[in-house]
Design a protein around this motif. Sequence first.
Motif, short mmCIF file in Angstrom:
data_model
loop_
_atom_site.label_atom_id
_atom_site.label_comp_id
_atom_site.label_asym_id
_atom_site.label_seq_id
_atom_site.Cartn_x
_atom_site.Cartn_y
_atom_site.Cartn_z
N GLY A 123 21.25 19.11 -31.10
CA GLY A 123 21.37 17.97 -32.03
C GLY A 123 22.83 17.21 -31.82
O GLY A 123 23.12 16.31 -31.47
N THR A 124 23.84 18.19 -31.74
CA THR A 124 25.20 17.86 -31.69
C THR A 124 25.39 17.15 -30.06
O THR A 124 26.16 16.00 -29.94
CB THR A 124 25.96 18.76 -31.78
N PHE A 125 24.83 17.72 -29.17
CA PHE A 125 25.07 17.19 -27.91
C PHE A 125 24.41 15.70 -28.00
O PHE A 125 24.95 14.86 -27.09
CB PHE A 125 24.10 18.01 -26.73
N GLN A 126 23.26 15.63 -28.41
CA GLN A 126 22.57 14.43 -28.36
C GLN A 126 23.49 13.29 -29.13
O GLN A 126 23.38 12.09 -28.62
CB GLN A 126 21.09 14.38 -28.99
N GLU A 127 24.00 13.68 -30.08
CA GLU A 127 24.85 12.66 -31.05
C GLU A 127 25.79 12.02 -30.42
O GLU A 127 26.42 10.95 -30.42
CB GLU A 127 25.46 13.24 -32.37
N VAL A 128 26.69 12.91 -29.64
CA VAL A 128 27.66 12.70 -28.65
C VAL A 128 27.33 11.91 -27.36
O VAL A 128 28.25 11.70 -26.56
CB VAL A 128 28.64 13.85 -28.75
N GLY A 129 26.08 11.95 -27.14
CA GLY A 129 25.83 11.17 -25.99
C GLY A 129 24.99 11.70 -24.81
O GLY A 129 24.67 11.02 -23.91
N TYR A 130 24.91 12.90 -25.01
CA TYR A 130 24.36 13.57 -23.63
C TYR A 130 22.83 13.94 -23.63
O TYR A 130 22.44 13.93 -24.70
CB TYR A 130 24.89 15.09 -23.70
N GLU A 131 22.17 13.93 -22.45
CA GLU A 131 20.71 14.14 -22.56
C GLU A 131 20.27 15.27 -22.27
O GLU A 131 20.94 15.95 -21.14
CB GLU A 131 20.38 13.09 -21.26
N CYS A 132 19.69 15.86 -23.35
CA CYS A 132 19.33 17.36 -23.19
C CYS A 132 17.77 17.86 -22.82
O CYS A 132 17.65 18.72 -22.79
CB CYS A 132 19.57 17.96 -24.78
N ARG A 133 17.08 16.65 -22.85
CA ARG A 133 15.93 16.86 -22.27
C ARG A 133 15.40 16.09 -21.32
O ARG A 133 14.39 15.13 -21.56
CB ARG A 133 15.00 16.57 -23.68
N PRO A 134 16.01 16.03 -20.19
CA PRO A 134 15.83 14.85 -19.05
C PRO A 134 14.20 15.39 -18.31
O PRO A 134 13.83 14.44 -17.79
CB PRO A 134 16.82 15.22 -18.13
N GLY A 135 14.16 16.72 -18.33
CA GLY A 135 12.94 16.96 -17.52
C GLY A 135 11.65 16.25 -17.56
O GLY A 135 11.23 15.82 -16.35
N PRO A 136 11.10 16.14 -18.62
CA PRO A 136 9.98 15.03 -18.63
C PRO A 136 9.96 13.65 -18.36
O PRO A 136 9.20 13.01 -18.05
CB PRO A 136 9.28 15.59 -20.11
N LYS A 137 11.25 13.37 -18.32
CA LYS A 137 11.48 11.84 -18.15
C LYS A 137 12.00 11.58 -16.70
O LYS A 137 11.91 10.33 -16.22
CB LYS A 137 12.68 11.60 -19.01
N LEU A 138 12.10 12.64 -15.83
CA LEU A 138 12.71 12.19 -14.51
C LEU A 138 11.65 11.65 -13.69
O LEU A 138 11.84 10.73 -12.81
CB LEU A 138 12.92 13.81 -13.92
N GLU A 139 10.39 11.94 -13.74
CA GLU A 139 9.56 11.20 -12.67
C GLU A 139 9.47 9.90 -13.10
O GLU A 139 9.38 8.87 -12.19
CB GLU A 139 8.03 11.83 -13.13
N GLN A 140 9.50 9.48 -14.09
CA GLN A 140 9.40 7.81 -14.75
C GLN A 140 10.90 7.49 -14.15
O GLN A 140 10.85 6.37 -13.48
CB GLN A 140 9.38 7.52 -16.02
N TRP A 141 11.96 8.06 -14.28
CA TRP A 141 13.39 7.37 -13.78
C TRP A 141 13.44 7.31 -12.42
O TRP A 141 13.96 6.32 -11.70
CB TRP A 141 14.52 8.52 -14.19
N LEU A 142 12.73 8.39 -11.53
CA LEU A 142 12.78 7.97 -10.21
C LEU A 142 11.94 7.10 -9.66
O LEU A 142 12.23 6.12 -8.70
CB LEU A 142 12.27 9.50 -9.55
N LYS A 143 10.95 6.67 -10.28
CA LYS A 143 10.15 5.43 -10.02
C LYS A 143 10.88 4.30 -10.35
O LYS A 143 10.80 3.35 -9.55
CB LYS A 143 8.66 5.68 -10.63
#
Length: 336
Positions: free
Chosen positions: A225-245
């Motif tokens: 929660g703290t990492f996300q509050e200061v702007g870091y992406e902590c859960r990239p895995g399931p989003k990577l496919e869409q980001w690459l496309k």
Amino acid sequence: MAETPAPEQTTGTIDNTLDNVEVDTSFESDSAYGDELSSYTASLASSVLDYRYENGRRYHKFREGSYLLPNDEAESDRLDLGHEMYLQILGRKLYLAPVKNPQRVIDLGTGTGIWAIDFADEHPQAEVLGCDLSPIQPSLVPPNVKFLVDDIESDWAYEGNPFDFIHARYLAAAIKDFRRLIRQCYQSLKPGGWVEFQDWDGFPYSADGSLKDTGLERYFNEVTGTFQEVGYECRPGPKLEQWLKEAGFVNVHAEKFIIPHGVWPKDRHLKKLGAWFQAQIEAGFEAGALAALTRFKDWSKEEVMILASQARADGRNPKIHAMYNFYVVYGQRPEK
């Protein structure tokens, strides 16, 4: 995630040619110029190696504060332990993308450089570059691997000398704008080149509800929660496919691997993976929490250590069946 702000507008024309740069004519000899050059080189080296020490851990100095985990020997040992775990997950493979005869390769966030070194050994014909904020890589390496201290979230300059293969592993909680990073990968690949991201959904879950209200769940609530509050992406895995496309990659392929926390699974392979995961994350609980919670949440070191201890104890509890999802996603820049 916030969009990248537009560049500031300037008035007039900026001329970056040599005619617009005043030359220092004070040097009386080549040796004087060499002394001046040496002093600047030493200054640059000092700024990279002048580490930050905090709560008994060592952190990077170059672009200080942009990465919240340590870079000391204990963390290096954990990263190398993790490298063996990733090999176990992928059946002893360094990557899954169908890369053929790579000539120029870069490993983003190379850490200890262990992936880049292994890749260079497997592909002696390839020029392998490892890039990281910290110069913690060994000096004795294969002749075809080099390491560079740089911030991969800054502007790149590889378009004129692009890569056949770009690799990135475990950048969760280290990157703020994955979309921009992926676009830079696209621009820095040769037509037909491949990119591969190996990364996590950085929050555990349990199929039977055994994770609920545990110290392990609280650890991730607080730290992630703290990492996300200061702007870091902590859960990239399931989003990577869409980001690459979205970035224009084709032949995008994604694989998800379920990794247990501990040896509670009955399946022998999952039990082995769980043992490897537990071994590396137990050292990572303190490393992941210290800077984030003491810098941004005013926790004391002692409070962080108690939280890490509770998470570690729950990870060893056979009645708590925590799991994590690990993703390998690769894609190709179109040939044309």
